[in-house]
Design an enzyme around this catalytic site. Sequence first.
Site, PDB file in Angstrom:
ATOM      1  CG  ASP A  61      80.394  24.821 -41.607  1.00 10.65           C
ATOM      2  OD1 ASP A  61      81.068  24.180 -42.047  1.00 10.65           O
ATOM      3  OD2 ASP A  61      79.018  25.124 -42.236  1.00 10.65           O
ATOM      4  CG  LEU A  62      86.515  25.413 -43.094  1.00 11.18           C
ATOM      5  CD1 LEU A  62      87.699  24.685 -42.315  1.00 11.18           C
ATOM      6  CD2 LEU A  62      86.761  25.344 -44.841  1.00 11.18           C
TER       7      LEU A  62
END
Length: 787
Positions: A325-326
Amino acid sequence: MFFLPAISVCGDGVYKKSGKGFRDLNKNGKLDPYENPAESMEVRLQDLLRQMTLEEKVGQLAHTLGWNYYEKDERGQVRLTDLFRSDLKNRHIGCFWATLRADPWTRKTLKTGLSPEEAAEMTNLMQRYAQDSTRLGIPLFLAEECPHGHMAIGTTVFPTAIGRASTWNPELEKRAAGIVALEARLQGGHIGYGPVLDVARELRWSRVEEGYGEDPFLSGSMGSAYVRGLQGEDVGSGENVIATLKHFTAYGVPEGGHNAGMAHVGVRELLTELSYPFEMAVKAGALSLMTAYNEVDGIPCTANPFLTNQLLRGQWGFSGFVVSDLYSIDGLVSQRVAANREEAGMLALRSGVDSDLGGNCFAAGLVKACREGRLAEADIDRAACRVLRLKFEMGLFDNPYVEVKKAGKQIGTPEHREVAREVARQSVVLLKNENKLLPLSKEVKRVAIVGPNADNVYNQLGDYTAPQAPGSVITVFEGIRQKLPGAEIRYVKGCAVRDTLNTSIEEACEVAKNSDVVVVVLGGSSARDFETDFLETGAAITNARRVSDMESGEGFDRTGLSLMGKQLELLKALYATGKPIVLVMIQGRPLELNWAAEHILAILTAWYPGSEGGRAIADVLFGDYNPAGRLPLSYPRHVGQLPVYYNHKSAGRQDYVEGTAAPLYPFGYGLSYTTFAYDGVKMRVEGDSVRVSVDVRNSGDRVGDEVVQLYLRDEQASVVTPFMQLKAFRRVSLAAGESRTVEFVLTREHLKILDLSLNWVVEPGFFTVLIGSSSSDIRLTTRFRIN
């Protein structure tokens, strides 16, 4: 208008391959094996990998923020940025994320963002630069947000996933996902982030709207359908994209409801319930998966080799690539399991993460660590192969371009919007209909429409939504106005979702007194605006300096579930007028309805119904569509009940001092304008499978859909199992008086448990089958024995 280099463009906007046949991508005067489509994919892959430098391999593993790679001036001229050229030249970046995303965080508006045709032009331009201006001409991967539509300007906006789960219709979900895939692919996207498979049992959590609810089997069934719709039969068709499952795993049960909070779960719950939807979607063919921000039992999901290597790849047979995820790899530093980004990158890579969303950690530090002997180049090669293999599978080395005119003609079409309307209709859940107030008569003369969500475009759409052109979203007010062209329709907002200072409650009551019926539209909002503050990850931040409507959506966790602002005060004031009231809830999570359930005659929830939601709700209110949505989660009476999911592991739950432990509305619940009768359950055991059938009859006077639900109870097992567990369901449409036999087949997959030694087994013994219209409305039971 675009600034373009001197390249050849066909009359229809399709970029030509240079010369005869296929391009000499690395410009060495010959067609190398990796450039030759006649070679096998593995030959091409290994030839390319052999020619790549260490820096080029690492560059393929970084997903950088794509919206920074173009700019559009006030005259509408679009150009590639210097950052784009620098990242391709110096970092050899091979994957971009959210290039076409438009929202307040990216600061891309209807004016500064890209129309579908402009987007197709821009992504073609990026691909041309990658082919002509890099050493090996490796095509780019563009990953796009696709949770309830492609998050780009001009696309079709469907209901959020919690609404689509309420349809209990996997085939319709697959159809919707196919449209999402087509609209993303035609603009140059290759990867669609979705579906979200987080089992949501903490309803204070801000992202409940993004998933399919509390049940593993329902979530996995709907998620698998979304995967099949996104990827199609051939992911290289030119109309499909790679599905990325989110967020692996236990992300939907955070401590205290805090987004990305730790998950207090045991191994058995993790494997049998919270990860089960991911297993189903992987076996449906998903080609990508995203790790979660949270940690489980002290191990971050982005650095957990058991989850990623042993479970995902070893046991489930996953063959795609894993993306963080970011900035979740960066987060390993703040979680204090890595000293710096270099260490974090090595830890994530060794744990089975192949791609770094954000691109800070799979960078020069990995190259340095490899050159110094602290990281094996084989680890980098393995990850690069997983990413590059899918570029070959999608056919990007042979033709990375899209047809610009198709993007202009086939995105956001009336046909696509009609599917969105059907999804929205099927997602509406009728919670109460006392005295058969609904459906309303179309002969009604005066209708008052009141509430903060009655005529607010963005409050209808949920989080992860692009800016909408004027007129592209039909609100409830507009939907009813179109439905009743001859009636007097008056709208008063009454109050905001959260703001308590600016109200028009008295005016709303005056309008209500002069009406025949009042439609009140309350709930929540995930609508970001350009004054919202954001974390680096894109999650919104609550701001004490100003009051927006936003009370749901990523980063907006709650301590309670009450209606915010003056909404309940508005509803009570309208009730005091004595006029019949229909309450429509538009919301991203279940909000408290105790007072409304006691006093208001008709209540329905439409969640966030999308761009056609207003028409869909009007269809339901006035009887052009018979509602059949079913709750994908248990609707609590009070936040103190949480968690309040149906498939708990005890035969009963003790009531509280203050009241019952039962939810206000149970999992699987939903009313109709007709009635259904169940009869004739039959069952037979055939080897490793059990066939169960039941006769269902529409015993009312109008056509309608029934959602037939089959639950299973293991009467004795070596470990504690759920009191009941959904194992099959079917949505069937029946004319008045019509009967149909609905059959289900239970296999070893439905009967297995995780035993004391953590082995999947089917134990001998009795199983009870419970069939009905909801988890608390069981009409028929039977049992069978497995020897």
